[in-house]
Write a protein that holds these residues in place. Structure first.
Motif, short mmCIF file in Angstrom:
data_model
loop_
_atom_site.label_atom_id
_atom_site.label_comp_id
_atom_site.label_asym_id
_atom_site.label_seq_id
_atom_site.Cartn_x
_atom_site.Cartn_y
_atom_site.Cartn_z
N VAL A 60 0.85 -1.20 0.00
CA VAL A 60 0.00 0.00 0.00
C VAL A 60 0.88 1.25 0.00
N ASN A 61 1.87 1.26 0.86
CA ASN A 61 2.78 2.39 0.98
C ASN A 61 3.51 2.66 -0.34
N ARG A 62 3.98 1.61 -0.97
CA ARG A 62 4.71 1.76 -2.23
C ARG A 62 3.79 2.25 -3.35
N LEU A 63 2.57 1.75 -3.40
CA LEU A 63 1.63 2.18 -4.43
C LEU A 63 1.21 3.63 -4.23
N ALA A 64 1.07 4.04 -2.98
CA ALA A 64 0.66 5.42 -2.68
C ALA A 64 1.71 6.44 -3.12
N GLU A 65 2.97 6.02 -3.14
CA GLU A 65 4.02 6.92 -3.63
C GLU A 65 3.84 7.24 -5.11
N LYS A 66 3.27 6.29 -5.85
CA LYS A 66 3.07 6.48 -7.29
C LYS A 66 1.74 7.16 -7.58
N ALA A 67 0.70 6.80 -6.83
CA ALA A 67 -0.63 7.37 -7.04
C ALA A 67 -0.79 8.61 -6.16
N GLU A 68 0.08 9.57 -6.39
CA GLU A 68 0.19 10.71 -5.46
C GLU A 68 -1.05 11.61 -5.44
N SER A 69 -1.83 11.60 -6.53
CA SER A 69 -3.05 12.40 -6.57
C SER A 69 -4.31 11.54 -6.50
N LYS A 91 0.92 8.59 8.22
CA LYS A 91 1.07 9.90 7.57
C LYS A 91 0.21 9.99 6.32
N LEU A 92 0.23 8.95 5.50
CA LEU A 92 -0.57 8.95 4.27
C LEU A 92 -2.06 8.90 4.58
N ILE A 93 -2.43 8.22 5.65
CA ILE A 93 -3.84 8.19 6.06
C ILE A 93 -4.28 9.58 6.49
N ASP A 94 -3.44 10.26 7.25
CA ASP A 94 -3.75 11.63 7.69
C ASP A 94 -3.89 12.59 6.51
N GLU A 95 -3.18 12.30 5.43
CA GLU A 95 -3.26 13.12 4.21
C GLU A 95 -4.38 12.68 3.28
N ASN A 96 -5.17 11.68 3.70
CA ASN A 96 -6.29 11.13 2.92
C ASN A 96 -5.83 10.51 1.60
N LYS A 97 -4.61 9.99 1.60
CA LYS A 97 -4.11 9.30 0.42
C LYS A 97 -4.21 7.78 0.55
N VAL A 98 -4.45 7.32 1.77
CA VAL A 98 -4.54 5.88 2.06
C VAL A 98 -5.67 5.65 3.03
N GLU A 99 -6.35 4.52 2.85
CA GLU A 99 -7.37 4.06 3.81
C GLU A 99 -7.23 2.56 3.98
#
Length: 211
Positions: A60-69, A91-99
């Protein structure tokens, strides 16, 4: 219960202190497998992605780096894995980039045609009613969306003895590339592409939802 059975049971649904060790080991040991498995996938920065069986949350963390928007969702059967994955991706959850959420592949709580990409790393062995799971994945995948299966084991003569032992003691199903292709075609997936590293017994299967 034998040691190998206990370990496979923890791979199915990691829990407690032992499960945390297993998940941390998987995050590390599956890194190269996952890198190879994703190398053909073009992850657009606006992608909406679901990682089924997200474990400790590294993929999830690695994919979120690529799907930045876009946004990456991680789903796991284990409540403990959900907690550990949340910790890793805070951190990514707080930025609403990951759930991250608890769930199973048989019933995924999203509307039709939600995701551009769905990944399943080292998890389909443990899915009951795999055809039903594939149908559910197809339902929530967008038209021309991609489903990727990445496995460290597939049914082959070279690894026959080892894999059959795992299946017997771990209550799991290891599929051949032909079996996977037939299942996916039967559900209605198209553009099925399967790559193997025979010496490692690795499999990558990519397919598209055409309609």
């Amino acid at each position: 219960m034998s040691e190998i059975a206990r370990r496979l049971n923890q791979c199915r649904r990691p829990t407690g202190d032992v499960g945390k060790i297993v998940v941390e080991n998987m995050n590390e040991s599956h890194y190269n497998l996952t890198t190879w498995g994703l190398e053909k996938i073009d992850v657009n920065k606006n992608c909406f992605i679901l990682d089924i069986g997200c474990g400790g949350g590294k993929t999830v963390n690695r994919l979120a780096e690529k799907a930045e928007s876009g946004k990456v969702y991680g789903m796991d059967y284990s409540d403990d894995c959900v907690k550990w994955s949340i910790d890793l991706n805070k951190k990514l959850i707080d930025e609403n980039k990951v759930e991250i959420f608890q769930g199973t592949a048989e019933s995924i709580p999203f509307k039709n045609e939600k995701f551009d990409l769905i990944t399943a790393v080292e998890t389909i062995y443990f899915w009951p009613n795999i055809k039903g799971c594939f149908e559910e994945i197809k339902r929530i995948l967008k038209i021309e969306g991609t489903f990727v299966i990445i496995n460290e084991m597939y049914r082959s003569d070279k690894f026959k003895e080892r894999n059959e032992k795992f299946e017997e003691v771990g209550n799991m199903n290891i599929f051949s590339s032909d079996e996977l292709e037939l299942l996916l075609k039967d559900v209605g997936f198209g553009k099925i592409e399967i790559d193997l590293i025979e010496d490692k017994n690795w499999l990558r299967c990519m397919c598209k939802k055409n309609k």
